[in-house]
Design a protein around this motif. Structure first.
Motif, PDB file in Angstrom:
ATOM      1  N   SER A   1      10.125   9.743 -79.786  1.00  0.00           N
ATOM      2  CA  SER A   1      10.740   8.486 -80.215  1.00  0.00           C
ATOM      3  C   SER A   1      10.347   7.292 -79.353  1.00  0.00           C
ATOM      4  N   ASP A   2       9.849   7.539 -78.148  1.00  0.00           N
ATOM      5  CA  ASP A   2       9.425   6.438 -77.280  1.00  0.00           C
ATOM      6  C   ASP A   2       7.904   6.354 -77.149  1.00  0.00           C
ATOM      7  N   ALA A   3       7.192   7.124 -77.957  1.00  0.00           N
ATOM      8  CA  ALA A   3       5.730   7.137 -77.868  1.00  0.00           C
ATOM      9  C   ALA A   3       5.154   5.771 -78.246  1.00  0.00           C
ATOM     10  N   GLU A   4       4.019   5.430 -77.645  1.00  0.00           N
ATOM     11  CA  GLU A   4       3.339   4.174 -77.985  1.00  0.00           C
ATOM     12  C   GLU A   4       2.663   4.259 -79.348  1.00  0.00           C
ATOM     13  N   CYS A   5       2.333   5.455 -79.784  1.00  0.00           N
ATOM     14  CA  CYS A   5       1.594   5.657 -81.031  1.00  0.00           C
ATOM     15  C   CYS A   5       2.542   5.662 -82.237  1.00  0.00           C
ATOM     16  N   PRO A   6       2.290   4.814 -83.245  1.00  0.00           N
ATOM     17  CA  PRO A   6       3.137   4.794 -84.442  1.00  0.00           C
ATOM     18  C   PRO A   6       3.114   6.105 -85.219  1.00  0.00           C
ATOM     19  N   VAL A   7       1.998   6.837 -85.177  1.00  0.00           N
ATOM     20  CA  VAL A   7       1.937   8.132 -85.861  1.00  0.00           C
ATOM     21  C   VAL A   7       2.908   9.097 -85.192  1.00  0.00           C
ATOM     22  N   ALA A   8       2.899   9.133 -83.862  1.00  0.00           N
ATOM     23  CA  ALA A   8       3.799  10.022 -83.129  1.00  0.00           C
ATOM     24  C   ALA A   8       5.257   9.672 -83.411  1.00  0.00           C
ATOM     25  N   ARG A   9       5.584   8.388 -83.398  1.00  0.00           N
ATOM     26  CA  ARG A   9       6.981   7.993 -83.673  1.00  0.00           C
ATOM     27  C   ARG A   9       7.393   8.363 -85.093  1.00  0.00           C
ATOM     28  N   SER A  10       6.493   8.191 -86.036  1.00  0.00           N
ATOM     29  CA  SER A  10       6.796   8.564 -87.424  1.00  0.00           C
ATOM     30  C   SER A  10       7.065  10.053 -87.532  1.00  0.00           C
ATOM     31  N   LEU A  11       6.212  10.854 -86.897  1.00  0.00           N
ATOM     32  CA  LEU A  11       6.386  12.297 -86.938  1.00  0.00           C
ATOM     33  C   LEU A  11       7.662  12.744 -86.255  1.00  0.00           C
ATOM     34  N   ASP A  12       8.110  12.011 -85.283  1.00  0.00           N
ATOM     35  CA  ASP A  12       9.357  12.346 -84.605  1.00  0.00           C
ATOM     36  C   ASP A  12      10.519  12.353 -85.603  1.00  0.00           C
ATOM     37  N   GLY A  13      10.515  11.430 -86.547  1.00  0.00           N
ATOM     38  CA  GLY A  13      11.617  11.325 -87.507  1.00  0.00           C
ATOM     39  C   GLY A  13      11.420  12.130 -88.777  1.00  0.00           C
ATOM     40  N   ILE A  14      10.209  12.169 -89.296  1.00  0.00           N
ATOM     41  CA  ILE A  14       9.996  12.785 -90.613  1.00  0.00           C
ATOM     42  C   ILE A  14       8.895  13.832 -90.620  1.00  0.00           C
ATOM     43  N   GLY A  15       8.463  14.263 -89.438  1.00  0.00           N
ATOM     44  CA  GLY A  15       7.279  15.099 -89.356  1.00  0.00           C
ATOM     45  C   GLY A  15       7.441  16.572 -89.650  1.00  0.00           C
ATOM     46  N   ASP A  16       8.654  17.085 -89.725  1.00  0.00           N
ATOM     47  CA  ASP A  16       8.753  18.505 -90.045  1.00  0.00           C
ATOM     48  C   ASP A  16       8.648  18.679 -91.569  1.00  0.00           C
TER      49      ASP A  16
END
Length: 147
Positions: free
Chosen positions: A8-23
């Motif tokens: 949730s604190d990653a600089e990368c927007p892909v990583a932040r997106s996956l944190d919420g909806i990535g499973d």
């Protein structure tokens, strides 16, 4: 079991997106919401997911603002889960995953579901990434810049 690390604190927007909806369950719930599912039981029947996992994922998607809980559209005591504008903005993501799956996850001629335009029944054109000038752009044409 490995503990899941929050992105949730990653600089990368892909990583932040996956944190919420990535499973996969969350994305399949969103897919089913686009297909018209609104009730807990509809999601559970379609996905054949345990009630506990479904409840957890629905709660997470509501907390993230992807789904909203509303009074049942038929006036019953049930509640509906509906896509918010934030959730509806995931439509291109779902279409891209579907189109990638159609292209690479089936043998030639193997049957699968197909997403078509409701008004004419035609398949959707492949999604294409374009730059601000409307020109087709590929991965090799891009770089990541920190702002």
């Amino acid at each position: 079991m490995v503990k899941r690390v929050s992105l949730s604190d990653a600089e990368c927007p892909v990583a932040r997106s996956l944190d919420g909806i990535g499973d996969w369950w969350s994305l399949l719930i969103v897919r089913d919401a686009f297909d018209g599912a609104r009730r807990f039981g509809e999601f559970q029947k379609s996905l054949r997911i345990s009630k506990g996992i479904l409840a957890s994922r629905l709660q997470g998607l509501v907390a993230l603002g992807v789904l909203a809980v509303t009074s049942a559209s038929d006036g019953s005591a049930w509640q509906d889960y509906v896509l918010t504008p934030k959730g509806e903005a995931l439509f291109p993501v779902i279409v891209a995953l579907r189109q990638w799956g159609e292209a690479f996850c089936y043998r030639p001629g193997e049957p699968h579901s197909e997403l078509v335009d409701r008004k004419d029944g035609k398949t959707l054109a492949p999604l294409i990434v374009r730059n601000a000038d409307g020109e087709i752009i590929r991965a090799r044409d891009t770089i990541v810049m920190k702002i």
